[in-house]
Design an enzyme around this catalytic site. Structure first.
Site, PDB file in Angstrom:
ATOM      1  N   LYS A  68       0.817  -1.365  -0.121  1.00  0.00           N
ATOM      2  CA  LYS A  68       0.097  -0.159   0.189  1.00  0.00           C
ATOM      3  C   LYS A  68       0.827   1.166   0.026  1.00  0.00           C
ATOM      4  O   LYS A  68       0.705   2.308  -0.796  1.00  0.00           O
ATOM      5  CB  LYS A  68      -1.038   0.153   1.314  1.00  0.00           C
ATOM      6  N   THR A  69       1.800   1.372   0.916  1.00  0.00           N
ATOM      7  CA  THR A  69       2.763   2.410   0.731  1.00  0.00           C
ATOM      8  C   THR A  69       3.677   2.519  -0.389  1.00  0.00           C
ATOM      9  O   THR A  69       3.814   3.633  -0.829  1.00  0.00           O
ATOM     10  CB  THR A  69       3.694   2.259   2.146  1.00  0.00           C
ATOM     11  N   ASP A 113      -1.047   6.538   6.683  1.00  0.00           N
ATOM     12  CA  ASP A 113      -1.046   4.912   7.086  1.00  0.00           C
ATOM     13  C   ASP A 113      -2.068   4.882   8.088  1.00  0.00           C
ATOM     14  O   ASP A 113      -2.023   5.734   8.869  1.00  0.00           O
ATOM     15  CB  ASP A 113       0.437   4.554   6.978  1.00  0.00           C
ATOM     16  N   THR A 162      -5.645  -1.578   7.000  1.00  0.00           N
ATOM     17  CA  THR A 162      -5.408  -3.003   7.312  1.00  0.00           C
ATOM     18  C   THR A 162      -6.902  -3.579   7.697  1.00  0.00           C
ATOM     19  O   THR A 162      -7.303  -4.568   7.731  1.00  0.00           O
ATOM     20  CB  THR A 162      -4.573  -3.569   8.092  1.00  0.00           C
ATOM     21  N   ARG A 221       6.689  -8.146   1.693  1.00  0.00           N
ATOM     22  CA  ARG A 221       7.438  -7.659   2.785  1.00  0.00           C
ATOM     23  C   ARG A 221       8.211  -8.905   3.560  1.00  0.00           C
ATOM     24  O   ARG A 221       9.293  -8.947   3.627  1.00  0.00           O
ATOM     25  CB  ARG A 221       6.466  -6.995   3.894  1.00  0.00           C
TER      26      ARG A 221
END
Length: 349
Positions: A68-69, A113, A162, A221
């Site tokens: 997302k980032t 975020d 999330t 990640r």
């Protein structure tokens, strides 16, 4: 145990973020996976650039660690705009947000975020900023209080969460585009690892990156974190090149099995079988048995076990499945033997 968990999809700190930033794609064409989201974004970006307008506000939601980032930074690069990054918990009062908004230029991106963790006063303050590009800022207090109408330059707010269910309806409704990020398949994760290995100048034998990808729980990640651990192991125990033996031994040392499960996952399932006879068992009881926080089990452990069909979540509690018992080499109780093979993960209420 869960604080320094290798398979956690949450960021482990500033050092990992710097590592991930170095591997982060800069353009949409460099991004791997999430094809449907990329197609929609490429059209929106092209249209906005043709009209010389900022993009609509965008909300990305889905499990942690899926990019997302990264997508927020890619969008800013594609639009030729600056990006300011913050998070919901960091904006504690209206003045914090005012400081960010007053320094934003036309077309810039503000990335928040964990947007679901904005406090109610801050969330209400941001509504007119998103809708009308202006804010009513109150200065002083009591009888001396006065409200200043502050116009803002047109910007793009990108939110990431999330837990989309925790977003209020008024905030969710102000995002023009909402995109759900899915877990990645092994082929996509392998491509991501090949790109990362190339940037790290890391040599690898055939099949080694696929081996890491298959144990990365569908999350880039985690894949990059495992690559970093395996690289260190190869440097100390081998020649620096990734071989099948090096990768296998490194992942074995981290106690990660072929399905991408670690010791916490296995402890969770063993407790269900041995202590609670396969379930159903409440999440609070399991947390007490394992000595873990309830949030850790619900947010970190359960999602993947539910995804692969090893645990069922019912209205009475958690239950183990025959597939999980087979993987652990444990004998299921009578009720697990009787479960049909196509049992759904969630019982109907």
């Amino acid at each position: 145990m869960a604080i320094d968990r290798v398979l956690s999809s949450d960021s482990s700190g500033q050092q990992e973020e710097q590592f991930n930033t170095a591997l982060r794609p800069q353009r949409l064409s460099e991004c791997i996976g999430q094809q449907n989201v990329k197609d929609k974004l490429s059209i929106a970006i092209a249209a906005a650039r043709q009209r010389s307008e900022p993009l609509e506000h965008i909300l990305f939601y889905g499990p942690p660690g899926l990019g997302k980032t990264t997508l927020a930074h890619v969008i800013a690069n594609e639009m030729g705009a600056n990006i300011r990054v913050t998070s919901g918990p960091a904006i504690t009062k209206q003045g914090d947000l005012m400081g960010l908004l007053s320094n934003i230029n036309t077309g810039d991106v503000l990335f928040i975020d964990e947007v679901h963790r904005l406090s109610a006063p801050v969330e209400e303050f941001i509504y007119p900023a998103m809708e009308d590009f202006k804010v009513d800022f109150t200065v002083d207090s009591g009888m001396h209080a006065k409200t200043i109408n502050f116009p803002l330059k047109r910007f793009t707010l990108i939110g990431a969460t999330t837990r989309a269910g925790l977003l209020s309806a008024p905030l969710r409704g102000r995002f023009g585009m909402m995109h759900h990020l899915e877990f990645y398949n092994v082929d996509e994760l392998t491509q991501i690892l090949k790109r990362s290995a190339g940037l790290l100048e890391l040599k690898s034998a055939d099949g080694t990156l696929e081996l890491i990808a298959s144990r990365s729980r569908g999350t880039p990640r985690i894949a990059n974190r495992l690559l970093r651990r395996v690289r260190d192991y190869a440097q100390v125990k081998g020649s620096g090149k990734l071989t099948t033996d090096i990768v296998e031994n490194s992942l074995k040392m981290e106690q990660i099995d072929p399905l991408g499960l670690d010791e916490l996952d296995r402890s969770f399932m063993r407790a269900l079988v041995k202590v609670y006879d396969g379930g159903p068992a409440g999440i609070e009881a399991l947390a007490a048995t394992l000595g873990e926080e309830r949030d850790t089990l619900e947010d970190v452990v359960e999602p993947y076990l539910l995804q692969i069909g090893f645990v069922r979540r019912t209205k009475r509690g958690r239950e183990i499945t025959p597939a999980a018992c087979k993987h652990l080499g444990l004998k299921p109780s009578g009720k697990q033997k009787d479960l049909p093979g196509d049992t759904t993960l969630f019982e109907e209420e």
